[in-house]
Every structure is written in C-alpha cells, then in structure tokens.
Motif scaffolding. Structure first.
Motif, PDB file in Angstrom:
ATOM      1  N   SER A  17       0.828  -1.205   0.000  1.00 22.52           N
ATOM      2  CA  SER A  17       0.000   0.000   0.000  1.00 22.52           C
ATOM      3  C   SER A  17       0.861   1.253   0.000  1.00 22.52           C
ATOM      4  O   SER A  17       1.999   1.242   0.490  1.00 22.52           O
ATOM      5  N   LEU A  18       0.306   2.309  -0.554  1.00 22.52           N
ATOM      6  CA  LEU A  18       0.914   3.632  -0.489  1.00 22.52           C
ATOM      7  C   LEU A  18      -0.196   4.658  -0.398  1.00 22.52           C
ATOM      8  O   LEU A  18      -1.322   4.415  -0.863  1.00 22.52           O
ATOM      9  N   SER A  19       0.139   5.797   0.178  1.00 17.68           N
ATOM     10  CA  SER A  19      -0.814   6.900   0.215  1.00 17.68           C
ATOM     11  C   SER A  19      -0.153   8.134  -0.382  1.00 17.68           C
ATOM     12  O   SER A  19       0.867   8.606   0.123  1.00 17.68           O
ATOM     13  N   LEU A  20      -0.710   8.625  -1.458  1.00 17.33           N
ATOM     14  CA  LEU A  20      -0.198   9.824  -2.114  1.00 17.33           C
ATOM     15  C   LEU A  20      -0.982  11.047  -1.655  1.00 17.33           C
ATOM     16  O   LEU A  20      -2.177  10.950  -1.370  1.00 17.33           O
ATOM     17  N   SER A  21      -0.301  12.168  -1.602  1.00 17.78           N
ATOM     18  CA  SER A  21      -0.958  13.436  -1.266  1.00 17.78           C
ATOM     19  C   SER A  21      -0.695  14.458  -2.355  1.00 17.78           C
ATOM     20  O   SER A  21       0.393  14.495  -2.931  1.00 17.78           O
ATOM     21  N   CYS A  22      -1.693  15.258  -2.596  1.00 16.29           N
ATOM     22  CA  CYS A  22      -1.598  16.380  -3.536  1.00 16.29           C
ATOM     23  C   CYS A  22      -1.937  17.622  -2.719  1.00 16.29           C
ATOM     24  O   CYS A  22      -3.094  17.823  -2.357  1.00 16.29           O
ATOM     25  N   THR A  23      -0.924  18.411  -2.411  1.00 16.14           N
ATOM     26  CA  THR A  23      -1.104  19.553  -1.515  1.00 16.14           C
ATOM     27  C   THR A  23      -0.957  20.864  -2.271  1.00 16.14           C
ATOM     28  O   THR A  23       0.001  21.039  -3.028  1.00 16.14           O
ATOM     29  N   ALA A  24      -1.904  21.745  -2.055  1.00 15.94           N
ATOM     30  CA  ALA A  24      -1.880  23.044  -2.724  1.00 15.94           C
ATOM     31  C   ALA A  24      -1.316  24.120  -1.807  1.00 15.94           C
ATOM     32  O   ALA A  24      -1.545  24.102  -0.594  1.00 15.94           O
ATOM     33  N   SER A  25      -0.589  25.030  -2.395  1.00 15.95           N
ATOM     34  CA  SER A  25      -0.145  26.216  -1.663  1.00 15.95           C
ATOM     35  C   SER A  25      -0.448  27.445  -2.517  1.00 15.95           C
ATOM     36  O   SER A  25      -0.367  27.400  -3.742  1.00 15.95           O
ATOM     37  N   GLY A  26      -0.842  28.506  -1.849  1.00 17.30           N
ATOM     38  CA  GLY A  26      -1.159  29.735  -2.559  1.00 17.30           C
ATOM     39  C   GLY A  26      -2.585  29.826  -3.058  1.00 17.30           C
ATOM     40  O   GLY A  26      -2.986  30.853  -3.601  1.00 17.30           O
ATOM     41  N   PHE A  27      -3.344  28.765  -2.907  1.00 16.93           N
ATOM     42  CA  PHE A  27      -4.753  28.774  -3.274  1.00 16.93           C
ATOM     43  C   PHE A  27      -5.457  27.639  -2.531  1.00 16.93           C
ATOM     44  O   PHE A  27      -4.818  26.721  -2.032  1.00 16.93           O
ATOM     45  N   SER A  28      -6.787  27.718  -2.466  1.00 14.64           N
ATOM     46  CA  SER A  28      -7.560  26.723  -1.729  1.00 14.64           C
ATOM     47  C   SER A  28      -8.153  25.693  -2.673  1.00 14.64           C
ATOM     48  O   SER A  28      -8.844  26.034  -3.640  1.00 14.64           O
ATOM     49  N   LEU A  29      -7.912  24.427  -2.361  1.00 17.01           N
ATOM     50  CA  LEU A  29      -8.494  23.355  -3.168  1.00 17.01           C
ATOM     51  C   LEU A  29     -10.006  23.255  -2.984  1.00 17.01           C
ATOM     52  O   LEU A  29     -10.652  22.493  -3.706  1.00 17.01           O
ATOM     53  N   ASP A  30     -10.572  23.981  -2.055  1.00 11.01           N
ATOM     54  CA  ASP A  30     -12.025  23.990  -1.880  1.00 11.01           C
ATOM     55  C   ASP A  30     -12.729  24.469  -3.147  1.00 11.01           C
ATOM     56  O   ASP A  30     -13.909  24.161  -3.365  1.00 11.01           O
ATOM     57  N   TYR A  31     -12.025  25.217  -3.972  1.00 11.90           N
ATOM     58  CA  TYR A  31     -12.622  25.791  -5.166  1.00 11.90           C
ATOM     59  C   TYR A  31     -12.188  25.073  -6.440  1.00 11.90           C
ATOM     60  O   TYR A  31     -12.434  25.560  -7.548  1.00 11.90           O
ATOM     61  N   TYR A  32     -11.580  23.908  -6.271  1.00 12.80           N
ATOM     62  CA  TYR A  32     -11.054  23.195  -7.422  1.00 12.80           C
ATOM     63  C   TYR A  32     -11.417  21.722  -7.376  1.00 12.80           C
ATOM     64  O   TYR A  32     -11.350  21.080  -6.321  1.00 12.80           O
ATOM     65  N   ASP A  33     -11.788  21.190  -8.535  1.00 10.82           N
ATOM     66  CA  ASP A  33     -11.892  19.750  -8.707  1.00 10.82           C
ATOM     67  C   ASP A  33     -10.485  19.222  -8.955  1.00 10.82           C
ATOM     68  O   ASP A  33      -9.652  19.900  -9.567  1.00 10.82           O
ATOM     69  N   VAL A  34     -10.231  18.006  -8.499  1.00 14.47           N
ATOM     70  CA  VAL A  34      -8.869  17.463  -8.567  1.00 14.47           C
ATOM     71  C   VAL A  34      -8.866  16.083  -9.204  1.00 14.47           C
ATOM     72  O   VAL A  34      -9.742  15.257  -8.927  1.00 14.47           O
ATOM     73  N   GLY A  35      -7.892  15.864 -10.038  1.00 14.49           N
ATOM     74  CA  GLY A  35      -7.739  14.562 -10.656  1.00 14.49           C
ATOM     75  C   GLY A  35      -6.345  14.002 -10.439  1.00 14.49           C
ATOM     76  O   GLY A  35      -5.368  14.751 -10.355  1.00 14.49           O
ATOM     77  N   TRP A  36      -6.274  12.674 -10.357  1.00  9.83           N
ATOM     78  CA  TRP A  36      -4.999  11.953 -10.298  1.00  9.83           C
ATOM     79  C   TRP A  36      -4.814  11.228 -11.622  1.00  9.83           C
ATOM     80  O   TRP A  36      -5.744  10.553 -12.099  1.00  9.83           O
TER      81      TRP A  36
END
Length: 129
Positions: A17-36
């Motif tokens: 198992s692994l857990s990946l993270s996608c972290t935003a800086s300078g803006f809020s991901l609350d306003y963005y859809d995200v894809g891997w």
C-alpha cells in the motif's frame, strides 16, 4: 507561490500500500476539482481517479476500483489517493491536476479533454518484488 505538490510515492512490493498526497499552496483546493493521473514508461498518460469539490463525487478507472480511494482534507488543503493491493501495472509517475470547480463531473474530469489550472510535478510509484 501557487503550486501543487505530490508526495508519498516510493517502492513497494506487489500487494502493498501507499498513500499519495496532492497539496496546494497559494490557493484553496475547496474551489477546485482534482484529478490523479499516471504515466508508465513508454505509455500515454491515463486517468486514475477524480474528485469533485462541490459534492465530493468520485470517479475511478476500472482497474483501480476497490483498491484506490480518493479523498479531500480541507484542513491540510490536500487531496489524497490511498492505494491498496498494488500491482506491478500500477507503476508509474503519478500527477495531480486541479481545475476550477463546477465545470465537469468527476468522470468527465478524468476522461474528458480538460485544461487544468494547475499541475504538480509528479511522484514516482514503483511496484516490484
């Protein structure tokens, strides 16, 4: 500085198992859809999983269903991809992208033609014994 940063990749044995993270800086991901997305050596980029900001709807490609889980962490301003029972065919560079919310469904975000506002630099996942 506005950016997305992926982390959590590594070398793992099949079934691990692994857990990946996608972290935003300078803006809020609350306003963005995200894809891997991922790209294996010698292959085209393919979608893995996407998550909507408005309602938390998710999409998974068939080969990762029941093994991967995508979720949001508002406190950490990040989106994680938990990966279980990893297989050699999951090997590749994993990237996250963010696009202004509300323009796509989770599925169309993954499978459609989308111009993302932000991309991360990628994190390598290698599944091998």
């Amino acid at each position: 500085q506005t950016q997305l940063v992926e982390s959590g990749g590594g070398l793992v044995q099949p079934g691990g198992s692994l857990s990946l993270s996608c972290t935003a800086s300078g803006f809020s991901l609350d306003y963005y859809d995200v894809g891997w997305f991922r790209r294996a050596p010698g292959k085209e980029q393919e979608d893995v999983s996407c998550i909507s900001a408005n309602d938390g709807a998710t999409y998974y490609r068939e080969s990762v269903k029941d093994r991967f889980t995508v979720s949001r962490d508002e406190v950490k301003n990040s989106v994680s991809l938990q990966m279980f029972n990893l297989k050699p065919e999951d090997t590749g560079a994993y990237y996250c992208g963010a696009v202004t919310k509300g323009l796509f469904t989770a599925q169309s975000l993954c499978t459609g033609t989308v111009i993302f506002n932000y991309w991360g630099q990628g994190t390598q996942v290698t599944v091998s014994s």
